[in-house]
Design a protein around this motif. Structure first.
Motif, short mmCIF file in Angstrom:
data_model
loop_
_atom_site.label_atom_id
_atom_site.label_comp_id
_atom_site.label_asym_id
_atom_site.label_seq_id
_atom_site.Cartn_x
_atom_site.Cartn_y
_atom_site.Cartn_z
N PRO A 48 0.83 -1.15 -0.01
CA PRO A 48 0.09 0.22 0.05
C PRO A 48 0.94 1.22 0.11
CG PRO A 48 -0.39 -1.25 2.21
CD PRO A 48 0.44 -2.20 1.11
N ASN A 49 0.41 2.26 -0.96
CA ASN A 49 1.09 3.66 -0.88
C ASN A 49 0.77 4.56 0.37
OD1 ASN A 49 1.90 6.42 -1.24
ND2 ASN A 49 2.05 5.68 -3.56
N ASP A 50 1.49 4.53 1.47
CA ASP A 50 1.13 5.38 2.72
C ASP A 50 1.03 6.72 2.26
OD1 ASP A 50 1.07 3.62 4.36
OD2 ASP A 50 3.21 3.91 5.44
N THR A 51 1.69 7.57 1.21
CA THR A 51 1.55 8.79 0.99
C THR A 51 0.03 9.07 0.41
OG1 THR A 51 2.04 8.84 -1.40
CG2 THR A 51 3.84 9.07 -0.13
N ALA A 52 -0.58 8.09 -0.17
CA ALA A 52 -1.88 8.14 -0.72
C ALA A 52 -2.75 8.03 0.56
CB ALA A 52 -2.41 7.24 -1.50
N ARG A 53 -2.64 7.17 1.38
CA ARG A 53 -3.32 6.70 2.62
C ARG A 53 -3.33 7.90 3.60
NH1 ARG A 53 -3.59 1.35 6.01
NH2 ARG A 53 -2.45 0.47 4.45
N MET A 54 -2.04 8.65 3.68
CA MET A 54 -2.02 9.69 4.50
C MET A 54 -2.92 10.88 4.20
SD MET A 54 2.00 9.89 5.19
CE MET A 54 3.01 8.40 6.13
N LEU A 55 -2.85 11.15 2.84
CA LEU A 55 -3.71 11.92 2.23
C LEU A 55 -5.01 11.79 2.48
CD1 LEU A 55 -3.81 14.49 0.48
CD2 LEU A 55 -3.86 13.23 -1.61
N THR A 60 -1.03 11.19 9.52
CA THR A 60 0.28 10.65 9.06
C THR A 60 0.70 9.53 9.99
OG1 THR A 60 1.38 12.43 10.08
CG2 THR A 60 1.14 12.49 7.70
N ILE A 62 2.75 10.22 12.50
CA ILE A 62 4.31 10.38 12.41
C ILE A 62 4.30 11.42 13.35
CG2 ILE A 62 6.25 11.26 11.12
CD1 ILE A 62 5.31 10.24 8.53
N GLN A 114 4.63 20.81 6.83
CA GLN A 114 4.47 20.47 5.52
C GLN A 114 4.01 19.09 5.31
OE1 GLN A 114 6.93 23.57 3.24
NE2 GLN A 114 7.48 21.63 2.60
N MET A 115 4.73 18.24 6.28
CA MET A 115 4.53 16.76 6.30
C MET A 115 3.34 16.46 7.05
SD MET A 115 8.38 15.33 6.02
CE MET A 115 7.74 13.72 5.81
N ARG A 116 2.67 17.49 7.75
CA ARG A 116 1.47 16.84 8.34
C ARG A 116 1.78 16.09 9.57
NH1 ARG A 116 0.40 21.07 5.68
NH2 ARG A 116 -1.43 21.32 4.45
#
Lengths: 350, 350
Positions: A48-55, A60, A62, A114-116
């Motif tokens: 799974p693509n975490d960047t998509a998931r985070m969005l 995040t 994080i 920026q990275m939320r």
DNA sequence: CTGAAAGCGCTTACAG
DNA sequence: CTGAAAGCGCTTACAG
């Protein structure tokens, strides 16, 4: 390119939503479907693509954690404690190395926005206006670790109760019969608090305060060597009858020991020396340093716990936390021989 | 919620694409428009959302860097070197603390895939089948730092030339007249390479190899103390006429010194001791340790440079890099008095 | 120099 | 128990 959730869906003839659901562990899925999806994931080597998931999830998971100085011996255990708890709760840590620079911290906060990041644990060396200002606007939960922010900032903190720890060390030394105790002060916020403990203890017990301040933060051993050395020199000159030295850190204590060694004085036979922080080399037989041990892992963990409480809205405004410490008794401080004590007392009395 | 690019666009009556362009520094924008956009960004306190940006740009500009052990004294300088270069090129580092666990490394790699890191710098303690396997499939450029992967893996590495460094240290000791030199071997990959250097040197020069292997990796000072202590004890028993000891690390050297201290032998008067790695406490007057200094910052930087070369396709298959070291001459090793040397020689000759 | 539109790869109500 | 559709907040050809 790597497989996407659509590829998986197509591969086993279900919808994307269904794949998403099994990925997220929903239980209202027929076992058969779930198994087919898992099989497809495996054969397609789907990740799974975490960047998509985070969005789409709008979080995040994080947590940003600043390291004042990547060589700071404190940081590693602090971080380990925080990381463990955070990981148990499904969060990851993003470390930022500040190299003792306020500017880098500001940059890191910008990056965090920026990275939320979902939360922040910081250890700033200074609370500049600008820092307070960005902390205000950042809209990310923040906890301060090992540094005490201005009340007005509203940022909660976790720290050791350095004031009490200093008092306890002083009580330990007087318990050994020492009454002429010098203090080498670390020129930092923590150093000031320790000195306050030292001074208040002296005042209460009616003994003379003999504190010497060094010039540099002395977090690095080579700086501390020189600073402790110089401080010890001053102590010997100004207060030659000193029987014990309470150094603000182990590094300073070792610096003091270097001076004593050169001066031909032996520890603890001629003079007792104690430190604070319990570095790993402090237990070497050449130093065998009695010192204050802070529970570093616990501090990191507590800060992480506090942050989670805020993030997950259990305690939006937690109270500050002051943790205790213990004295590690080793050989660098010993009971003052009654003869010595008498001798000194007499010296004053006569 | 914080402002989005749409809010900014609306606010100054331009399209989202235009805002995106000024954000990304495109130059084909009228100055007036750009200024309006900047103003809007400021008044709305707009911060671009990196998760969205990563998703659409299909890169994250994040490099994962594994830390074998968060207390590893090497790591900090390695990381500093890598971080500096990477930051100059617009990349950020995501650190992963492995705590000497192969499993955590595997998890980190999984995470790296999920988060779509652009590159990876790793320092694995072991090259397990599983590790090699996932490295194969991961499709993220990887460089190994301070560890040498199996040839077949295709993973390039940056390391110190430990073999040569060991040879140089031996040359230094024989240059001081020592011919009966023992070696305390670190039971790691690096330790093996150093021992090879030691042994080959002995063979070439026709002197006896006296190497003792310790049980633990001994990266932690307290373990190393015991290991070096035990090793020194063995050396004294098996090779009592040893005049110099080359320890695999400074920590082991200090452990050896503890034994010598207890045995009533003084360094360097009775026996010379040297180490490797140059820890910060190694220069303290109690040890004053002659040692091998590796250029740690440079190693980190070189690894980062190699990775960037791969990512940006300048050199898809870089060659491995072996960096040099220097000997830090301090007081723990001294010239063998000719009398002593003769004495020993005679002892053998007769 | 600027805008409309499609797309990045997910998640999440909503409906059935 | 499952699917269609909208949406997360950006970027990037494409067109003008």
């Amino acid at each position: 390119m790597s497989a996407t959730i659509r590829d998986v869906a197509k591969y086993c003839g279900v919808s994307v939503s269904t794949v998403s659901r099994v990925l997220n562990g929903y239980t209202d899925i027929s076992e058969e479907t779930a198994n087919r999806v898992f099989a497809a994931i495996r054969t397609l080597d789907y990740v799974p693509n975490d960047t998509a998931r985070m969005l789409s999830k709008k979080n995040t998971r994080i947590i940003g954690l600043t390291i004042p100085d990547i060589k700071d011996p404190f940081f590693s255990e602090n971080a380990a404690g925080a990381e463990k708890l955070l990981q148990e709760n499904g969060y990851q840590i993003f470390y930022g190395n500040m190299e003792r620079s306020g500017e880098k911290l500001l940059k890191f906060l910008q990056q965090a926005r920026q990275m939320r990041f979902d939360g922040l644990i910081i250890t700033p060396d200074e609370w500049s206006e600008e820092l307070l200002d960005t902390l205000q606007r950042i809209s990310i939960p923040v906890v301060s670790l090992r540094r005490r922010p201005p009340q007005s900032s509203g940022v909660p903190f976790v720290d050791n109760d350095h004031y009490r720890s200093a008092m306890e060390m002083m009580a330990y030394l007087t318990g050994l019969g020492h009454m002429k105790i010098a203090h080498i002060m670390l020129p930092t916020c923590i150093g000031e608090i320790r000195r306050e403990g030292y001074r208040d203890f002296c005042r209460i017990r009616g003994i003379e305060a003999r504190d010497v301040r060094v010039d540099l933060p002395a977090n690095k051993l080579d700086q501390a060597k020189e600073n402790g050395y110089e401080a010890m020199k001053i102590i010997r000159e100004k207060y030659p009858d000193t029987t014990a030295v309470f150094a603000g850190t182990d590094q300073l204590a070792i610096g003091a020991m270097i001076y004593l060694r050169e001066a031909g004085l032996s520890v603890p036979a001629d003079i007792s020396v104690v430190g604070a922080n319990d570095m790993d080399y402090s237990s070497l037989p050449w130093f065998d340093l009695t010192t204050i041990s802070l529970n570093r892992t616990e501090m990191g963990r507590a800060a992480a716990q506090m942050l989670l409480d805020i993030i997950e809205n259990r305690r939006p405004h937690p109270e500050n936390l002051l943790l205790g410490s213990t004295i590690v008794e080793r050989g660098s401080a010993v009971r003052l021989l009654s003869g010595e004590a008498e001798g000194n007392k007499d010296g004053k009395a006569v």
